[in-house]
Design a protein around this motif. Structure first.
Motif, PDB file in Angstrom:
ATOM      1  N   LEU A  46     -68.990  35.175 -41.801  1.00  0.00           N
ATOM      2  CA  LEU A  46     -68.362  34.089 -41.053  1.00  0.00           C
ATOM      3  C   LEU A  46     -68.603  32.745 -41.739  1.00  0.00           C
ATOM      4  O   LEU A  46     -67.697  31.886 -41.782  1.00  0.00           O
ATOM      5  CB  LEU A  46     -68.911  34.067 -39.633  1.00  0.00           C
ATOM      6  N   SER A  47     -69.782  32.544 -42.297  1.00  0.00           N
ATOM      7  CA  SER A  47     -70.076  31.282 -42.989  1.00  0.00           C
ATOM      8  C   SER A  47     -69.218  31.131 -44.236  1.00  0.00           C
ATOM      9  O   SER A  47     -68.744  30.024 -44.542  1.00  0.00           O
ATOM     10  CB  SER A  47     -71.561  31.228 -43.352  1.00  0.00           C
ATOM     11  N   LEU A  48     -69.018  32.233 -44.963  1.00  0.00           N
ATOM     12  CA  LEU A  48     -68.145  32.159 -46.140  1.00  0.00           C
ATOM     13  C   LEU A  48     -66.726  31.754 -45.754  1.00  0.00           C
ATOM     14  O   LEU A  48     -66.105  30.907 -46.414  1.00  0.00           O
ATOM     15  CB  LEU A  48     -68.141  33.513 -46.865  1.00  0.00           C
ATOM     16  N   GLY A  49     -66.204  32.352 -44.684  1.00  0.00           N
ATOM     17  CA  GLY A  49     -64.870  31.964 -44.226  1.00  0.00           C
ATOM     18  C   GLY A  49     -64.809  30.531 -43.744  1.00  0.00           C
ATOM     19  O   GLY A  49     -63.837  29.814 -43.999  1.00  0.00           O
ATOM     20  N   PHE A  50     -65.864  30.089 -43.058  1.00  0.00           N
ATOM     21  CA  PHE A  50     -65.895  28.722 -42.533  1.00  0.00           C
ATOM     22  C   PHE A  50     -65.952  27.703 -43.669  1.00  0.00           C
ATOM     23  O   PHE A  50     -65.206  26.706 -43.677  1.00  0.00           O
ATOM     24  CB  PHE A  50     -67.103  28.579 -41.614  1.00  0.00           C
ATOM     25  N   VAL A  51     -66.844  27.928 -44.646  1.00  0.00           N
ATOM     26  CA  VAL A  51     -66.950  26.997 -45.771  1.00  0.00           C
ATOM     27  C   VAL A  51     -65.668  27.011 -46.605  1.00  0.00           C
ATOM     28  O   VAL A  51     -65.198  25.948 -47.065  1.00  0.00           O
ATOM     29  CB  VAL A  51     -68.179  27.354 -46.630  1.00  0.00           C
ATOM     30  N   GLY A  52     -65.090  28.191 -46.812  1.00  0.00           N
ATOM     31  CA  GLY A  52     -63.830  28.249 -47.533  1.00  0.00           C
ATOM     32  C   GLY A  52     -62.721  27.470 -46.840  1.00  0.00           C
ATOM     33  O   GLY A  52     -61.911  26.803 -47.503  1.00  0.00           O
ATOM     34  N   GLN A  53     -62.677  27.534 -45.525  1.00  0.00           N
ATOM     35  CA  GLN A  53     -61.687  26.764 -44.772  1.00  0.00           C
ATOM     36  C   GLN A  53     -61.921  25.269 -44.917  1.00  0.00           C
ATOM     37  O   GLN A  53     -60.961  24.486 -45.026  1.00  0.00           O
ATOM     38  CB  GLN A  53     -61.733  27.171 -43.300  1.00  0.00           C
ATOM     39  N   LEU A  54     -63.185  24.855 -44.949  1.00  0.00           N
ATOM     40  CA  LEU A  54     -63.482  23.430 -45.103  1.00  0.00           C
ATOM     41  C   LEU A  54     -63.149  22.920 -46.499  1.00  0.00           C
ATOM     42  O   LEU A  54     -62.702  21.769 -46.663  1.00  0.00           O
ATOM     43  CB  LEU A  54     -64.964  23.172 -44.801  1.00  0.00           C
ATOM     44  N   LEU A  55     -63.360  23.758 -47.511  1.00  0.00           N
ATOM     45  CA  LEU A  55     -63.179  23.302 -48.887  1.00  0.00           C
ATOM     46  C   LEU A  55     -61.730  23.343 -49.341  1.00  0.00           C
ATOM     47  O   LEU A  55     -61.311  22.509 -50.161  1.00  0.00           O
ATOM     48  CB  LEU A  55     -64.031  24.156 -49.834  1.00  0.00           C
ATOM     49  N   PHE A  56     -60.944  24.278 -48.827  1.00  0.00           N
ATOM     50  CA  PHE A  56     -59.603  24.491 -49.364  1.00  0.00           C
ATOM     51  C   PHE A  56     -58.476  24.120 -48.406  1.00  0.00           C
ATOM     52  O   PHE A  56     -57.306  24.368 -48.709  1.00  0.00           O
ATOM     53  CB  PHE A  56     -59.443  25.966 -49.783  1.00  0.00           C
ATOM     54  N   THR A  57     -58.794  23.569 -47.258  1.00  0.00           N
ATOM     55  CA  THR A  57     -57.750  23.093 -46.331  1.00  0.00           C
ATOM     56  C   THR A  57     -58.069  21.663 -45.917  1.00  0.00           C
ATOM     57  O   THR A  57     -59.236  21.283 -45.793  1.00  0.00           O
ATOM     58  CB  THR A  57     -57.663  23.979 -45.082  1.00  0.00           C
ATOM     59  N   ALA A  58     -57.018  20.884 -45.704  1.00  0.00           N
ATOM     60  CA  ALA A  58     -57.191  19.497 -45.276  1.00  0.00           C
ATOM     61  C   ALA A  58     -57.359  19.432 -43.760  1.00  0.00           C
ATOM     62  O   ALA A  58     -56.987  20.355 -43.026  1.00  0.00           O
ATOM     63  CB  ALA A  58     -55.990  18.666 -45.708  1.00  0.00           C
ATOM     64  N   ALA A  59     -57.947  18.348 -43.291  1.00  0.00           N
ATOM     65  CA  ALA A  59     -58.144  18.146 -41.856  1.00  0.00           C
ATOM     66  C   ALA A  59     -56.804  17.965 -41.160  1.00  0.00           C
ATOM     67  O   ALA A  59     -55.894  17.301 -41.672  1.00  0.00           O
ATOM     68  CB  ALA A  59     -59.034  16.934 -41.610  1.00  0.00           C
ATOM     69  N   ASP A  60     -56.673  18.575 -39.983  1.00  0.00           N
ATOM     70  CA  ASP A  60     -55.428  18.468 -39.221  1.00  0.00           C
ATOM     71  C   ASP A  60     -55.308  17.094 -38.584  1.00  0.00           C
ATOM     72  O   ASP A  60     -56.305  16.494 -38.165  1.00  0.00           O
ATOM     73  CB  ASP A  60     -55.390  19.537 -38.130  1.00  0.00           C
ATOM     74  N   PRO A  61     -54.090  16.576 -38.486  1.00  0.00           N
ATOM     75  CA  PRO A  61     -53.895  15.314 -37.769  1.00  0.00           C
ATOM     76  C   PRO A  61     -53.788  15.569 -36.267  1.00  0.00           C
ATOM     77  O   PRO A  61     -53.356  16.665 -35.857  1.00  0.00           O
ATOM     78  CB  PRO A  61     -52.578  14.798 -38.342  1.00  0.00           C
ATOM     79  N   PRO A  62     -54.118  14.584 -35.421  1.00  0.00           N
ATOM     80  CA  PRO A  62     -54.847  13.356 -35.761  1.00  0.00           C
ATOM     81  C   PRO A  62     -56.318  13.650 -35.982  1.00  0.00           C
ATOM     82  O   PRO A  62     -56.843  14.617 -35.414  1.00  0.00           O
ATOM     83  CB  PRO A  62     -54.638  12.491 -34.517  1.00  0.00           C
ATOM     84  N   PRO A  63     -57.015  12.894 -36.812  1.00  0.00           N
ATOM     85  CA  PRO A  63     -58.423  13.178 -37.110  1.00  0.00           C
ATOM     86  C   PRO A  63     -59.287  13.159 -35.847  1.00  0.00           C
ATOM     87  O   PRO A  63     -59.124  12.301 -34.974  1.00  0.00           O
ATOM     88  CB  PRO A  63     -58.807  12.041 -38.063  1.00  0.00           C
ATOM     89  N   LEU A  64     -60.148  14.136 -35.754  1.00  0.00           N
ATOM     90  CA  LEU A  64     -61.130  14.275 -34.666  1.00  0.00           C
ATOM     91  C   LEU A  64     -60.497  14.556 -33.308  1.00  0.00           C
ATOM     92  O   LEU A  64     -61.212  14.637 -32.310  1.00  0.00           O
ATOM     93  CB  LEU A  64     -62.021  13.037 -34.555  1.00  0.00           C
ATOM     94  N   LEU A  65     -59.198  14.729 -33.265  1.00  0.00           N
ATOM     95  CA  LEU A  65     -58.521  14.992 -31.992  1.00  0.00           C
ATOM     96  C   LEU A  65     -57.554  16.165 -32.164  1.00  0.00           C
ATOM     97  O   LEU A  65     -56.369  16.077 -31.818  1.00  0.00           O
ATOM     98  CB  LEU A  65     -57.760  13.743 -31.506  1.00  0.00           C
ATOM     99  N   ASN A  66     -58.050  17.285 -32.687  1.00  0.00           N
ATOM    100  CA  ASN A  66     -57.201  18.439 -32.921  1.00  0.00           C
ATOM    101  C   ASN A  66     -57.991  19.707 -32.611  1.00  0.00           C
ATOM    102  O   ASN A  66     -59.221  19.676 -32.448  1.00  0.00           O
ATOM    103  CB  ASN A  66     -56.677  18.444 -34.358  1.00  0.00           C
ATOM    104  N   LEU A  67     -57.277  20.798 -32.545  1.00  0.00           N
ATOM    105  CA  LEU A  67     -57.896  22.068 -32.182  1.00  0.00           C
ATOM    106  C   LEU A  67     -58.838  22.565 -33.267  1.00  0.00           C
ATOM    107  O   LEU A  67     -59.852  23.211 -32.967  1.00  0.00           O
ATOM    108  CB  LEU A  67     -56.802  23.112 -31.914  1.00  0.00           C
ATOM    109  N   ALA A  68     -58.552  22.283 -34.530  1.00  0.00           N
ATOM    110  CA  ALA A  68     -59.444  22.711 -35.607  1.00  0.00           C
ATOM    111  C   ALA A  68     -60.809  22.038 -35.478  1.00  0.00           C
ATOM    112  O   ALA A  68     -61.848  22.669 -35.736  1.00  0.00           O
ATOM    113  CB  ALA A  68     -58.817  22.378 -36.961  1.00  0.00           C
ATOM    114  N   PHE A  69     -60.832  20.782 -35.093  1.00  0.00           N
ATOM    115  CA  PHE A  69     -62.105  20.078 -34.907  1.00  0.00           C
ATOM    116  C   PHE A  69     -62.928  20.737 -33.801  1.00  0.00           C
ATOM    117  O   PHE A  69     -64.137  20.942 -33.942  1.00  0.00           O
ATOM    118  CB  PHE A  69     -61.830  18.612 -34.566  1.00  0.00           C
ATOM    119  N   VAL A  70     -62.271  21.101 -32.710  1.00  0.00           N
ATOM    120  CA  VAL A  70     -62.980  21.775 -31.617  1.00  0.00           C
ATOM    121  C   VAL A  70     -63.486  23.147 -32.069  1.00  0.00           C
ATOM    122  O   VAL A  70     -64.604  23.561 -31.737  1.00  0.00           O
ATOM    123  CB  VAL A  70     -62.053  21.903 -30.393  1.00  0.00           C
TER     124      VAL A  70
END
Length: 587
Positions: free
Chosen positions: A419-443
């Motif tokens: 799970l950590s490998l998938g999580f870090v890979g998602q952080l490194l290879f995908t951009a943050a969803d808009p709007p910043p800090l107010l999206n489902l990916a942040f939650v």
């Protein structure tokens, strides 16, 4: 019949115990004759007498005791038995190869006809079986002879149908079934698991060895496979041979996987019924047998093995996978089916109080694995599946502590590692969803980090520092990922505040490890401040950032002593050092 088998099993266990005691006495006798008990290393008798699953097959023959003046070496019996095993294996293997070469050579020269060749095969198999039956006192030798005879029967029938065309399919199939039933009978008559395993393997392989349009039909193949499984279940219910159960499990499901092709609706229903009955048999039988006679004399010499738990874990996965293939379910229906079955297994482990303790964590793990598989199948293209998977990882760590299961703890570590490998890979290879800090990916990311933090509470103390270090690194990467839309200075500011918060926490709790991590964080922040922000930030933000960190560090230095909640011993030491310094300055 059951009383006689039980008496035979108890007698075999008693003979094995007597043989172990006799070997221990021989070892002690050797040490006494050498008159050097203090320097001699006496092996542990438990390591010298190992009883495998079928103890009757491995107990050496009782021999006359040696003279006290010339004791037998402790390892001589094991050495002789190992050589006997290998010689038997080589002998029966070379004999079968020689028979095959003889047949081929005779056919090429035209010495014998196909019918005579088949008859010779049956004669050789019968001779091997007869010799093995007569020499039952030599347990190992007898097993290899009779096993070779059964293999000769199977190979002869296979060659007669496939290559020599000297036997019609109906006759060949009937003979194969008779050989399988004979193997089952011999295993029960002689109390030998190897013959039952040969019968299961040969019986389940019969449709493949005798390929025919009749047996290629899915319903016929599945029905025949289920009948063989019923026979193996009946023998296991009486004898409890784990090698038989494991062979039937893997080969049986393999043959059922071959038979699950789409047919008319009525046939699909029958095939599904066979799948359900097979799943039910492999679910109930290991649990029932392992806990039926757990206090019997046989269990004193044969500790319980986790083969039943392994079957319990893979059984529903295979059954649901074949059902999905049979009915051609969509990803949505398949995912829901796995989730529902996972909930049933998880509920069974929680609410069924009569379920034995060693099986509770297995059913809990099975339920979590089924739910996770259903989530992945149902939402495989959705990045937010990390949140429910992280919650399952938290539950795994809780269950590993609750059941005190080392195996479950290892599985939880592997779960969090993937799970950590998938999580870090998602952080490194995908951009943050808009709007910043107010999206489902942040939650979702907050849920993953929160579940990881709570999981640490259920870990043994030696493992917690590793999780804290990995969590710290992932948290720093996550801050950079989420604050990237605000510019490089935002991540630097949050890193610095994070380090300050850790430092205050370490001071208030008087924890040196937290203070060390805080110092490392502040150093990383300063490096980023000088080598990244000094180049990329606008002049106004550069001034504000440097001045802000300067004020923060000045405030920390001013309130440092007030924030540090020292232990009484540390406070006394510092006060003594301060008073000594003042006395030296003002003599």
């Amino acid at each position: 019949m059951e009383d006689r088998d039980d008496l035979r099993r108890r007698l075999e266990n008693l003979e094995a115990a007597v043989a172990a005691l006799q070997r221990s006495l021989e070892i002690l006798q050797t040490a006494i004759l050498h008159e050097d008990l203090s320097d001699s290393s006496i092996p542990d008798p438990s390591t010298q007498s190992t009883l495998p699953e079928e103890s009757a097959a491995s107990v050496p023959e009782s021999s006359a005791p040696e003279s006290p003046l010339h004791p037998v070496a402790p390892s001589q019996a094991d050495w002789l038995q190992n050589w006997e095993l290998w010689l038997n294996r080589l002998g029966i293997g070379l004999l079968l190869l020689g028979i095959g070469f003889l047949f081929r050579y005779a056919v090429e020269l035209g010495w014998i006809t196909d019918a005579v060749l088949v008859a010779i095969g049956f004669v050789i198999g019968t001779v091997l079986m007869g010799l093995g039956w007569r020499l039952q006192r030599r347990a190992i030798f007898s097993q290899f002879l009779q096993g070779g005879g059964l293999a000769t029967y199977y190979l002869t029938i296979f060659a007669a149908y496939q290559f020599l065309t000297a036997m019609p399919w109906g006759v060949a199939f009937s003979l194969m079934v008779l050989v399988t039933l004979g193997a089952f009978f011999i295993s029960l008559r002689q109390n030998r698991a190897i013959f039952a395993v040969i019968g299961v393997v040969g019986g389940l392989a019969t449709p493949l060895l005798l390929s025919n349009p009749e047996m290629s039909r899915p319903l016929a193949l599945a029905s025949y496979t289920f009948l063989i499984l019923l026979g193996s279940w009946a023998i296991y219910a009486v004898k409890g041979w784990r090698s038989l159960l494991l062979s039937a499990f893997w080969l049986g499901w393999l043959m059922l996987a071959v038979s699950t092709t789409v047919q008319r609706l009525d046939r699909v229903v029958v095939l599904q019924a066979i799948l359900v009955l097979t799943w039910l048999g492999f679910t109930v039988l290991p649990l029932w047998y392992q806990w039926r006679d757990r206090d019997s004399a046989g269990e004193l010499y044969r500790p319980q093995q986790p083969y039943g738990q392994v079957i319990a874990l893979f059984n529903p996965l295979i059954a649901l996978g074949l059902s999905a293939s049979l009915w051609q379910w969509s990803a949505t229906v398949t995912g829901r089916g796995f989730i529902v079955f996972g909930g049933l297994y998880l509920g069974t482990s929680v609410f069924w109080r009569r379920l034995p303790q060693p099986w509770r964590w297995v059913y809990s793990l099975t339920g979590l694995v089924l739910i996770a598989f259903g989530i992945v199948v149902r939402y495989y293209s959705n990045r937010f599946i990390l949140a429910p998977l992280a919650i399952e990882g938290l539950i795994l760590h809780y269950l590993s502590q609750h059941y005190a299961s080392r195996t479950l703890r290892i599985i939880a570590h592997l779960w969090w590692g993937l799970l950590s490998l998938g999580f870090v890979g998602q952080l490194l290879f995908t951009a943050a969803d808009p709007p910043p800090l107010l999206n489902l990916a942040f939650v979702t990311h907050l849920v993953v980090l929160g579940a990881a933090a709570v999981s640490i509470r259920f870990l043994p103390p030696p493992t917690r520092p590793l999780y804290w270090i990995l969590g710290y690194g992932v948290t720093m990467i996550w801050m950079q990922h989420e604050l990237a839309p605000f510019g490089t200075g935002a991540a630097t500011l949050v890193w610095g505040l994070f380090g300050v918060g850790l430092l205050i926490c370490g001071l208030r709790r008087d924890t040196s490890a937290v203070r060390t991590v805080a110092l490392i964080t502040l150093i990383i922040t300063l490096v980023r401040l000088f080598f990244v922000d000094l180049i990329h930030l606008a002049p106004v933000w550069r001034v504000l950032l440097f001045m802000g960190f300067g004020l923060i560090f000045l405030l920390l230095s001013y309130f440092f002593r007030a924030l540090w909640r020292r232990s009484p011993v540390e406070s006394f030491r510092i006060s003594e050092e301060t008073s000594n310094n003042q006395s030296e300055e003002n003599p």
